[in-house]
Design a protein around this motif. Structure first.
Motif, short mmCIF file in Angstrom:
data_model
loop_
_atom_site.label_atom_id
_atom_site.label_comp_id
_atom_site.label_asym_id
_atom_site.label_seq_id
_atom_site.Cartn_x
_atom_site.Cartn_y
_atom_site.Cartn_z
N ARG A 107 21.69 22.51 66.82
CA ARG A 107 22.21 21.24 66.31
C ARG A 107 22.43 20.25 67.45
O ARG A 107 22.13 19.07 67.34
N GLU A 108 22.93 20.78 68.55
CA GLU A 108 23.14 19.97 69.75
C GLU A 108 21.81 19.36 70.21
O GLU A 108 21.71 18.17 70.47
N ALA A 109 20.79 20.22 70.26
CA ALA A 109 19.48 19.77 70.73
C ALA A 109 18.86 18.75 69.77
O ALA A 109 18.05 17.91 70.17
N PHE A 133 16.87 26.15 72.99
CA PHE A 133 17.48 24.82 72.77
C PHE A 133 16.79 23.77 73.63
O PHE A 133 16.44 22.70 73.15
N ALA A 178 14.76 20.48 72.38
CA ALA A 178 15.13 19.13 72.81
C ALA A 178 13.92 18.42 73.41
O ALA A 178 13.63 17.27 73.09
N ASP A 231 19.30 29.75 75.13
CA ASP A 231 19.42 28.47 75.84
C ASP A 231 18.06 27.85 76.08
O ASP A 231 17.87 26.64 75.97
N LYS A 274 20.51 16.51 68.16
CA LYS A 274 21.32 15.28 68.12
C LYS A 274 20.50 14.07 68.55
O LYS A 274 19.74 14.13 69.51
N LYS A 310 24.80 26.18 66.72
CA LYS A 310 25.45 25.11 67.48
C LYS A 310 24.46 24.52 68.49
O LYS A 310 24.33 23.30 68.61
N GLY A 311 23.78 25.40 69.20
CA GLY A 311 22.84 24.95 70.23
C GLY A 311 21.67 24.15 69.65
O GLY A 311 21.26 23.14 70.22
#
Ligand code: PLP
Length: 451
Positions: free
Chosen positions: A366-368, A437, A441, A434, A370, A363-364
């Motif tokens: 994929r979030e990064a 991520f 990013a 974290d 985005k 999830k983390g």
């Protein structure tokens, strides 16, 4: 040649270095210089081209020196990195887990290697544990030092069990090791081409294509070259973390039964909790006839592996156990490490942790990722066996380089960075995740700006 005197002095210098708890600046410079020269002159200069950390022109950061914590290590300059490569999956219980360390040093203080002739007790105990831990009727084991050896043993067992069925089927994009037998199963042309011909009788079908497997088994039977074994990684690691459809592996199991072929699962990378179960085959409620283990099997301390088979299959070695042997496989240090490794995996519920942290990290990541569809096309994984797929090699390399510069090691190298594996120790903390991520990013941002 140099004199024994000179060679002795050099060995003593290195031994003194190993013994030291810390090193000073002068020694740091010496180690860096010796490492670089050694790689160029005695290891293989090719590595200096390929190792991403060296090609950055940041040679300083390229020499590793010590562990920093269970999930991180330090380079020679003292910079710390979160280990998201995990030695390609050897650190499932973390770096230098105290319980594994203790078991190995305790055993070392009593006896290092076995006599080769008497019965060694830890071997018997580890194999009992394995029989009880592994799925289905898997029972007897052969202990080895590496993944490729575990696959060699599996192939020999299969051939001896099915002497009238000479064909072995493996999958495209598979990785099973690089000794001749396992290399025959490995799929990548660049690794195989210079060493032709391969072991005869080994063919490849597309991974995750049940229909192709069925047709191939049919055809082999029609021409009298029946399939004796199917060799697969349940999830392909080196090939890019390729997760098959849910019905694929059960379907393969069924086909093997139908054609009297053995199913060999190479869980060298997926085993020991990595994918969220102790063994990946448990996700699909099936068991192979032969199971290959290595990598994290030795608890991140000892090189160790095993080939576990059903009694029916393994019994081909009963009459003459010397048909397949190894001097160091299953030595007492390796057994102590492997037993402690299983103890820790159970005690700390690490397979469950891999499942939950895997979800969190997927999830983390994929979030990064985005907003970067122009660079990163997929983030996938099962448990803590994850991968990021980039539009091309170059973008993947840039991202992994930036991440490395910012203290996170992932698998991208100059030659193979389109799919970057992320497989940290199963003990990775939320805080460390974290940071991974944030680092991703940041790296994607920098690549965007063309830096
Ligand atoms: C790494 C790996 C091997 C080879 O293991 P070595 O210890 O490097 O010989 C075999 N199979 C799989 C699935 C692997 O990931």
């Amino acid at each position: 040649m140099k004199s024994y005197d000179e060679i002795y002095r050099y060995t003593q210098k290195v031994l003194d270095l190993i013994e030291k708890p810390g090193i000073n600046q002068e020694e740091v410079e010496w180690v860096k210089q010796e490492t670089l020269t050694g790689f160029r002159e005695y290891v293989n200069p090719g590595f200096l081209e390929y190792r991403k950390s060296v090609t950055l022109g940041a040679l300083d950061a390229a020499v590793e020196w010590s562990d920093a914590g269970p999930n991180s290590f330090r380079d020679i300059n003292g910079k710390e990195y979160i280990d998201c490569l995990g030695g390609f999956g050897i650190y499932n219980v973390g770096h230098r887990h105290p319980k594994v360390m203790k078991a190995v040093t305790d055993q070392l203080n009593r006896q290092a290697l076995h006599s080769q002739d008497l019965l060694d007790p830890l071997r018997a105990m580890l194999m009992r544990i394995l029989a009880e831990l592994t799925p289905g009727d898997l029972k007897y084991s052969f202990l080895v030092n590496s993944g490729t050896e575990s696959v060699e043993a599996a192939l020999k067992l299969a051939r001896a069990y099915n002497p009238k069925k000479p064909t072995i089927i493996a999958a495209t994009k598979a990785f099973h090791g690089k000794s001749y037998g396992s290399l025959a199963g490995t799929a990548k042309g660049v690794f195989r081409r210079p060493f032709m011909p391969m072991l005869p009788g080994v063919r490849h079908v597309a991974f995750n294509d049940l229909d192709m497997l069925r047709k191939t088994m049919q055809a082999c039977k029609m021409v009298g070259e029946d399939v004796g074994a199917v060799l697969l990684e349940p999830i392909q690691g080196e090939g890019g973390v390729n997760i098959p459809d849910d019905n694929y592996l059960p379907g393969v199991r069924q086909l093997c039964d139908e054609y009297g072929a053995l199913l060999i699962f190479d869980e060298v990378q997926t085993g020991m909790g990595r994918t969220g179960k102790m063994f990946c085959s448990e996700h699909y409620d099936i068991a192979p006839d032969i199971l290959c283990l290595a990598k994290s099997f030795g608890g991140g301390i000892m090189p160790a592996g095993a080939t576990v088979a059903t009694e029916k299959v393994f019994s081909v070695l009963f009459e003459n156990p010397f048909l397949h042997t190894t001097t160091f496989g299953g030595n007492p240090l390796a057994c102590a490490a492997a037993i402690a490794n299983i103890n820790v995996l159970i005690e700390e519920k690490l397979p469950e942790r891999a499942a939950s942290m895997g979800e969190y990290m997927l999830k983390g990541l994929r979030e990064a990722a985005k907003g970067h569809v122009d660079k990163i096309v997929d983030v996938r994984g099962k448990g803590l066996l994850m991968a990021m797929e980039f539009v091309d090699d170059n973008i993947g390399f840039q991202v992994s380089k930036h991440m490395f510069d910012n203290g996170v090691l992932v698998s991208g190298t100059l030659v193979n960075a389109q799919v970057i594996r992320v497989e940290p120790p199963l003990t990775i903390s939320q805080e460390e995740a974290d940071k991974v991520f944030d680092t991703l990013a940041l790296a994607l941002e920098k690549v965007k700006q063309g830096k």
